[in-house]
Design a protein around this motif. Sequence first.
Motif, PDB file in Angstrom:
ATOM      1  N   ARG A 123       0.605  -1.021  -0.289  1.00 24.83           N
ATOM      2  CA  ARG A 123       0.328   0.099  -0.234  1.00 24.83           C
ATOM      3  C   ARG A 123       1.181   1.223  -0.149  1.00 24.83           C
ATOM      4  NH1 ARG A 123      -2.958  -3.766  -0.153  1.00 24.83           N
ATOM      5  NH2 ARG A 123      -4.985  -3.716   0.115  1.00 24.83           N
ATOM      6  N   PHE A 132       0.429   5.005   0.899  1.00 25.40           N
ATOM      7  CA  PHE A 132      -1.012   5.771   2.131  1.00 25.40           C
ATOM      8  C   PHE A 132      -1.089   7.336   1.598  1.00 25.40           C
ATOM      9  CE2 PHE A 132      -0.843   1.852   4.613  1.00 25.40           C
ATOM     10  CZ  PHE A 132      -1.474   1.624   4.886  1.00 25.40           C
ATOM     11  N   ALA A 152      -5.754   4.603   0.110  1.00 22.43           N
ATOM     12  CA  ALA A 152      -4.516   3.760  -0.163  1.00 22.43           C
ATOM     13  C   ALA A 152      -4.648   3.230  -1.669  1.00 22.43           C
ATOM     14  CB  ALA A 152      -4.565   2.540   1.095  1.00 22.43           C
ATOM     15  N   SER A 186      -7.159   2.289  -5.856  1.00 24.38           N
ATOM     16  CA  SER A 186      -7.217   3.170  -4.873  1.00 24.38           C
ATOM     17  C   SER A 186      -8.428   3.111  -4.017  1.00 24.38           C
ATOM     18  CB  SER A 186      -6.207   4.482  -5.444  1.00 24.38           C
ATOM     19  OG  SER A 186      -6.437   5.278  -3.351  1.00 24.38           O
ATOM     20  N   TYR A 210      -9.494   4.941   2.978  1.00 24.99           N
ATOM     21  CA  TYR A 210      -8.764   4.086   4.281  1.00 24.99           C
ATOM     22  C   TYR A 210      -8.789   4.951   5.479  1.00 24.99           C
ATOM     23  CZ  TYR A 210      -4.506   6.633   4.898  1.00 24.99           C
ATOM     24  OH  TYR A 210      -3.887   8.372   5.071  1.00 24.99           O
ATOM     25  N   THR A 228      -6.179  -0.255  10.680  1.00 26.29           N
ATOM     26  CA  THR A 228      -6.942   0.361   9.480  1.00 26.29           C
ATOM     27  C   THR A 228      -8.360  -0.016   9.147  1.00 26.29           C
ATOM     28  OG1 THR A 228      -4.265   0.999   9.016  1.00 26.29           O
ATOM     29  CG2 THR A 228      -5.855   1.229   7.422  1.00 26.29           C
ATOM     30  N   GLU A 232      -9.961  -0.327   5.354  1.00 25.86           N
ATOM     31  CA  GLU A 232     -10.076   0.479   3.963  1.00 25.86           C
ATOM     32  C   GLU A 232     -11.748  -0.386   3.536  1.00 25.86           C
ATOM     33  OE1 GLU A 232      -7.931  -2.126   0.937  1.00 25.86           O
ATOM     34  OE2 GLU A 232      -6.068  -1.127   1.882  1.00 25.86           O
ATOM     35  N   CYS A 263      -1.647  -2.675   9.674  1.00 28.71           N
ATOM     36  CA  CYS A 263      -0.118  -1.594   8.945  1.00 28.71           C
ATOM     37  C   CYS A 263       0.551  -1.391   9.898  1.00 28.71           C
ATOM     38  CB  CYS A 263      -1.432  -0.492   9.013  1.00 28.71           C
ATOM     39  SG  CYS A 263      -0.327   0.719   8.022  1.00 28.71           S
TER      40      CYS A 263
END
Length: 603
Positions: free
Chosen positions: A65, A67, A86, A94, A97, A110, A112, A467
């Motif tokens: 990823r 960010f 992300a 993309s 997040y 995290t 998503e 993460c």
Amino acid sequence: MQRVIGRSRLRPGLRTSLEGGKREALLGSLCGFLCAAVAVGLCVLALGGVARGQTFQKNADRADRQFFPRDQLQLDDGGFLVCGDAYITGTQTSRPYLQRLDVFGRVQWTQEYRLQDTFHQAQAIVPAGPDRFDLLIDVYGTLRGAVLSVDGSGAVLGARGYFVGGAELELEDMIVTSDGGRLIVGVINRVLTGRDAIAIKLDATGAVSWAREFAGSIAFPAFGSDDNASSAVEAADGSGYYVLGLIESNAMLVRFDLTGAIVSQRSYKLLGGFVFERSLAFLETGGAVDYLVCNANFANDLFPLIMQLDDQGDLVSGLAGSFPISTTRAIGTSDGGFALAGASLITPGAQGLRLAKYDAGANFEWSFQYDVMLTFATINPPANLIQTSDDGYLVSVAALAGFEPVQHLVRADAAGELGCGQTAIPGPFVFDVEAAALNVALGTPTVSAPVVTFDAFPLAVDVDPLCEVAACGDGTADPFLTDLGFALAGTHGEPALGAAGCLTANTPFYLHLSNALENTTAFLVVGVARIDAPFKGGVLVPDVAPPGLVLGLPTGPSGGFLLDQTWPNLGAGGFSLYLQTWIQDPAGPAGFAATNALEGTVP
């Protein structure tokens, strides 16, 4: 109700058999720690604020990823929520997040969000009620935007998509309005006529109250002139809204009343130059002049441009800082001044992150450059900036790590200090912008009321808890305290006890009470054994027998406390600690409410 720690299942605690001498030493160390924490924090508890903030620099990185942070807010326990997009490495996808950070900048989780297999990003996050937040989602390829509602764990509560027939919406910013609704601004892109600015007012339920498409430049007051709206702010008196954006690379300031009618519009043209759209900020001071702050390019030089405006939006004077700083993000500060964050040139082709502060009279105060390397490829989106509850600053930006961009966070104190990894930058030469270099036009914008429809937005959610692995100061795994439950409801429901940090000697530690009755006494109970005894209609978890202790603390007008201190050296580890807070509260079954209990093992 926000907690730094996560809730987990009840598990048996470790009963310890400490020798008498060690018990007394432990009692003394704990008492000293808590008394020192109270000495730091009591003055702010009485004000309902928080204790001093931790400074840090942190990267959030994953091999799969990249960010790109776009917005952030601070929670009542001193932690943060950061949102953005992300980019999935090796794909053309993309996803939005949302990350939860503790007070030390460490990623707790995290989330998503996958709306469909396309390219989209989270542009803004705003509070939407107790333990609830709204994310503004810009969705490419579907001709619409969305507002996603989540709880304090990032779980989805609902979503709505917003459409304009025959056009594509590119949403840029969202603010909470005083009536409980939202104001969303951005771009409406019509294939045949081009891009215009749009403002969409939502009521408290998310339904559209009104929408306005507006356009017009100094040269071409008509639709399709490549205009946009990039940010918004509610008027200080609650009478309407200011929307900022660009008209043909010129700064634009439009004021709407509460019904969506345009009260005034001003265009500020920098002759021979242009401004950056996401750098615009309008600061309403309540005094003789207000400020429109942006980043400008003039004769291929980059500099912050500060325009002083009267109450009609007309130009009083223009000031410019001579140091180069690009993709500026400006915010008003608690002392009536403002702060700027952005990238400044270090060497040709390389830029560093800079934070600068001005007072209420637009006088330069200080500037720092932080140990963050940026490139032109990683400064879109620009640096995001908020002022924290202790008057410090949090800056998030996509920084360069090796050859890949990563999310980088800088948490500075009220003077911009980190203590390490920073370089003081001398004050800029501030000079007047010549009147001939600025041109102000009243503008007669073309305005229409497009029909914006909305519906439930289908989406799937990916949960990504990997993460970052948080670490103690000594590099070992962080023994986060376990939430054992056993809260007892009071006036505001269940009060919450949260913690962040390590139980390792000489490392930072936070203890946070929230959702308690205001202006009463809370008793923090600490023990080295667990008793689970019936008490006042609830369950007392820590054993108060020596070396346990009970410490009375005021909750203040905020209904809580935040203790910030370095964890003491308790000698030999390997034993458990138990913490719980009992609050005097007439709404409790026996005149008391209680928080959840926490268990942690001292390494």
